[in-house]
Design a protein around this motif. Structure first.
Motif, PDB file in Angstrom:
ATOM      1  N   TYR A  88     -11.806 -24.772  18.021  1.00 37.00           N
ATOM      2  CA  TYR A  88     -12.019 -23.399  17.577  1.00 37.00           C
ATOM      3  C   TYR A  88     -13.489 -23.000  17.505  1.00 37.00           C
ATOM      4  O   TYR A  88     -13.843 -21.858  17.806  1.00 37.00           O
ATOM      5  N   LYS A  89     -14.356 -23.897  17.129  1.00 34.34           N
ATOM      6  CA  LYS A  89     -15.775 -23.549  17.049  1.00 34.34           C
ATOM      7  C   LYS A  89     -16.348 -23.243  18.437  1.00 34.34           C
ATOM      8  O   LYS A  89     -17.136 -22.311  18.607  1.00 34.34           O
ATOM      9  N   LYS A  90     -15.942 -24.040  19.438  1.00 37.00           N
ATOM     10  CA  LYS A  90     -16.385 -23.749  20.800  1.00 37.00           C
ATOM     11  C   LYS A  90     -15.788 -22.429  21.289  1.00 37.00           C
ATOM     12  O   LYS A  90     -16.433 -21.679  22.032  1.00 37.00           O
ATOM     13  N   ALA A 109      -9.472 -12.758  15.587  1.00 42.36           N
ATOM     14  CA  ALA A 109      -8.504 -12.888  14.496  1.00 42.36           C
ATOM     15  C   ALA A 109      -7.717 -14.193  14.613  1.00 42.36           C
ATOM     16  O   ALA A 109      -7.508 -14.906  13.621  1.00 42.36           O
ATOM     17  N   ARG A 110      -7.305 -14.536  15.828  1.00 39.15           N
ATOM     18  CA  ARG A 110      -6.505 -15.738  16.037  1.00 39.15           C
ATOM     19  C   ARG A 110      -7.342 -17.010  15.836  1.00 39.15           C
ATOM     20  O   ARG A 110      -6.881 -17.987  15.230  1.00 39.15           O
ATOM     21  N   VAL A 111      -8.579 -16.997  16.347  1.00 38.97           N
ATOM     22  CA  VAL A 111      -9.378 -18.217  16.264  1.00 38.97           C
ATOM     23  C   VAL A 111      -9.842 -18.464  14.829  1.00 38.97           C
ATOM     24  O   VAL A 111      -9.893 -19.618  14.363  1.00 38.97           O
ATOM     25  N   PRO A 139     -10.467 -14.539   5.498  1.00 43.88           N
ATOM     26  CA  PRO A 139     -11.125 -13.224   5.349  1.00 43.88           C
ATOM     27  C   PRO A 139     -11.585 -12.654   6.692  1.00 43.88           C
ATOM     28  O   PRO A 139     -11.374 -11.480   6.990  1.00 43.88           O
ATOM     29  N   ASN A 140     -12.233 -13.510   7.522  1.00 41.63           N
ATOM     30  CA  ASN A 140     -12.658 -13.038   8.850  1.00 41.63           C
ATOM     31  C   ASN A 140     -11.458 -12.747   9.737  1.00 41.63           C
ATOM     32  O   ASN A 140     -11.453 -11.778  10.509  1.00 41.63           O
ATOM     33  N   ALA A 141     -10.433 -13.597   9.634  1.00 39.36           N
ATOM     34  CA  ALA A 141      -9.237 -13.372  10.444  1.00 39.36           C
ATOM     35  C   ALA A 141      -8.612 -12.031  10.098  1.00 39.36           C
ATOM     36  O   ALA A 141      -8.211 -11.268  10.990  1.00 39.36           O
TER      37      ALA A 141
END
Length: 645
Positions: free
Chosen positions: A336-338, A367-369, A377-379
């Motif tokens: 996910y970070k990449k 949103a998914r990552v 919160p970011n999602a």
């Protein structure tokens, strides 16, 4: 990544710079002509032509000069200058994306001059003006002008071309049936006239319209027709595009094996023709197929290859799409970070290009990552932003239905206001919902321009080689004859043409800017009638053409000797030309190109054909020049075609 987004891949590749006049020289000449305040038909026509030339180098400066001379256009009755002014003004307005007021001013001027200029020129002006309105986002005005041209144009090819423009406009406005009708009307015309390029473009555009409608089977039929025409016409570039598009339609249908086969065919053609854009696009599409098949390593390898080309060729939209797809691959691998890092790079390009659909798509991916990273919160934030944009872009039709229900229950006054709001929302939908087609139209126009520029450069390169070869061959032949039998002044036993030739070749009378038939006759102690007749009979041309031929050859020698240090003004005088106009016209007549272009090739060409080259070596480049289809250039052999032994 959506299938529609695939069509937005940019194929704009930098083309090698082609020789152009110095911009400062052009602006000085324009200023000089304006300061003279001589606006006769000929002078004014030349002034407008200079501004048109400046428009290819600095469109904004050219538009400024058009405004300066507009009062003269208002008073002018010169049909040619007015027509050129209108068409130049409309084209520059499109390039500079001028505002509505400026465009309406051009339209008003065109209407006021419609009775002066030829109907074909007037309709051409309206067509260019419609394109300018379209670039400015005034699609209703553009559509109105396109329709007017279609109704009045008698030339079927020009009418079909405008039908294609209107079809694209109608497609963006969501009027699919009308767009389809225009395509269907234009295609038979291209069939009838045998215009293969326009016919291929029409079938590909039709296929994309079917893809937009969701009818992939009909799209594939249209693309197959384009492929057949391109194959029979040996148009490799168009053939590659046909394979790419039909692969996209197959991918949309879920037939991944067929899609991969067509992408690989397109890739093969791109590699054979060294078409970087086509290669990058097909690598990207092949990667998408691998990703859908779960082959992440192969997919990322394809994206990396495509990305390398996009960086090398500065294909900005290609960078965006490759990073987006790399992010998809990392997401599926749960890296996910990449994935976030790739999406960040894609978003930076989307922001810079201001492409709404891609930003909306990236919000969904964020949103998914972030949900995968358990950063809720970011999602939630990106999920909210995505759905807000989704509503703005794709729910306009639902909002229109709601407004219509309100109209049924409210007063007549409120009904009128709501109806106006509905029309405005439909207009907004037409602008936002199909932004990709605008980019597609730019892509098609750019393809045509790229092909033209490449052909033009090769054409002039071939002309240059042919000119140099003929000049060197003539000089070598003369040198060998002189070595075998030293040249001496004809003694009277030869013909008068021998004496003329000696005076021109050995004494270089042609360098005299005041040279006339009379002065040659005096020099040879003959009379003008005999001199003129001898030149006409033996050289097959009149006196002026005969002298200018020697002067042009001398100019070529000077340019080849001095190359980058050659000052064309000095070359003109040393070669014997008194008038700049005569120099340029004669040089173009005998070489097929301008002195500036000849000088540019002399400076930049790696192939060097010096004065002492072996004749056998000269033959080799000449064969390649002839096979390149170079334009006709007068050979010195023609001068002696009728000469006595």
């Amino acid at each position: 990544m959506s299938f529609i987004s695939l069509y937005l891949f940019s194929f704009l590749i930098a083309v090698s710079a082609i020789d152009a006049p110095d911009i400062n020289e052009v602006t000085r000449e324009i200023d000089h002509r304006i300061e003279q305040e001589r606006f006769g038909p000929i002078e004014f026509g030349h002034l407008v032509e200079l501004i048109d030339l400046l428009g290819t180098m600095d469109p904004e400066e050219a538009q400024h000069y058009l405004e300066v001379i507009k009062p003269e256009i208002d008073r002018s009755r010169d049909e040619t200058a007015v027509a050129l002014y209108l068409q130049t003004a409309a084209e520059l307005a499109r390039i500079n994306m001028s505002g509505l007021d400026y465009l309406e001013g051009i339209e008003k001027l065109a209407h006021s001059k419609s009775g002066l200029i030829a109907p074909s020129d007037y309709l051409k002006s309206l067509e260019l003006l419609a394109m300018a309105y379209e670039s400015a986002g005034e699609e209703i005005k553009a559509g109105t002008l396109y329709t007017r041209v279609i109704e009045q144009e008698n030339d079927e090819m020009r009418r079909a071309t405008v039908l294609m423009r209107r079809a694209s406009l109608l497609n963006r406005a969501g009027k699919i049936d009308l767009s389809l009708s225009d395509y269907m009307e234009a295609i038979p015309v291209f069939h009838h006239t045998g215009d293969k390029a326009s016919l291929i473009n029409a079938h590909i555009s039709l296929g994309r319209l079917y893809t937009y409608m969701g009818d992939q089977d009909a799209a594939i039929v249209a693309y197959e027709e384009a492929i057949i025409i391109a194959y029979n016409a040996d148009r490799q570039r168009d053939l590659g595009l046909g394979y790419l598009n039909i692969g996209t339609a197959c991918e949309a249908k879920g037939d991944l094996d067929k899609a991969l086969a067509f992408y690989e065919k397109g890739l093969e053609i791109g590699l054979q023709t060294d078409d970087k854009g086509l290669v990058a696009q097909n690598y990207l599409n092949v990667g998408n197929v691998y990703l859908k098949n779960g082959n992440h390593n192969h997919a990322m390898a394809m994206y990396s290859r495509s990305l390398e080309i996009c960086y090398r060729e500065n294909i900005v939209y290609g960078k965006l799409m490759n990073y987006m797809n790399l992010g998809n691959a990392y997401f599926e691998l749960k890296q996910y970070k990449k994935a976030v890092a790739s999406f960040d790079k894609a978003y930076a390009y989307a922001e810079n290009m201001n492409v709404t659909n891609e930003r909306r798509e990236l919000y969904e991916k964020y949103a998914r990552v972030y949900a995968g990273l358990e950063d809720f919160p970011n999602a939630y934030y990106y999920h909210t932003v995505f759905h807000r944009m989704e509503s703005e872009l794709f729910n306009a039709e639902k909002m229109r239905v709601v407004e219509e229900l309100k109209i049924a229950y409210e007063s007549e006054l409120l009904s009128q206001k709501l109806e106006m709001a509905t029309l405005e929302m439909e207009r907004r939908q037409a602008q936002n919902n199909i932004l990709w087609i605008s980019l597609l139209a730019l892509f098609v126009g750019s393809l045509v321009l790229i092909v033209y520029l490449i052909f033009r450069k090769k054409h002039f390169q071939a002309l240059y080689h042919k000119n140099v070869i003929e000049l060197r061959r003539d000089d070598l032949e003369h040198s060998r004859q002189a070595a075998a039998e030293p040249v001496s002044q004809p003694t009277g036993t030869g013909t008068i043409f021998d004496e003329i030739e000696y005076a021109m070749r050995e004494e270089k009378l042609y360098t005299d800017t005041e040279l006339t038939v009379s002065s040659i006759a005096r020099h040879l102690q003959s009379n003008t009638k005999y001199v003129s007749s001898a030149i006409s009979d033996h050289a097959g041309m009149n006196f002026n053409n005969y002298v200018n031929y020697f002067r042009v050859n001398e100019a070529k020698r000077l340019i080849l000797r001095l190359k980058d240090d050659a000052n064309l003004g000095d070359v003109m005088q040393q070669a014997g030309f008194k008038s700049r106009t005569t120099f340029y016209n004669a040089f173009r007549k005998y070489t097929g190109m301008s002195p500036q272009k000849f000088k540019s090739f002399a400076t930049n060409e790696k192939i060097s054909i010096d004065e002492e080259s072996d004749p056998e070596e000269l033959e080799k480049p000449e064969k390649s020049v002839q096979s390149a289809g170079a334009g006709e250039v007068v050979s010195h052999d023609l001068i002696h075609a009728n000469a006595s032994p």
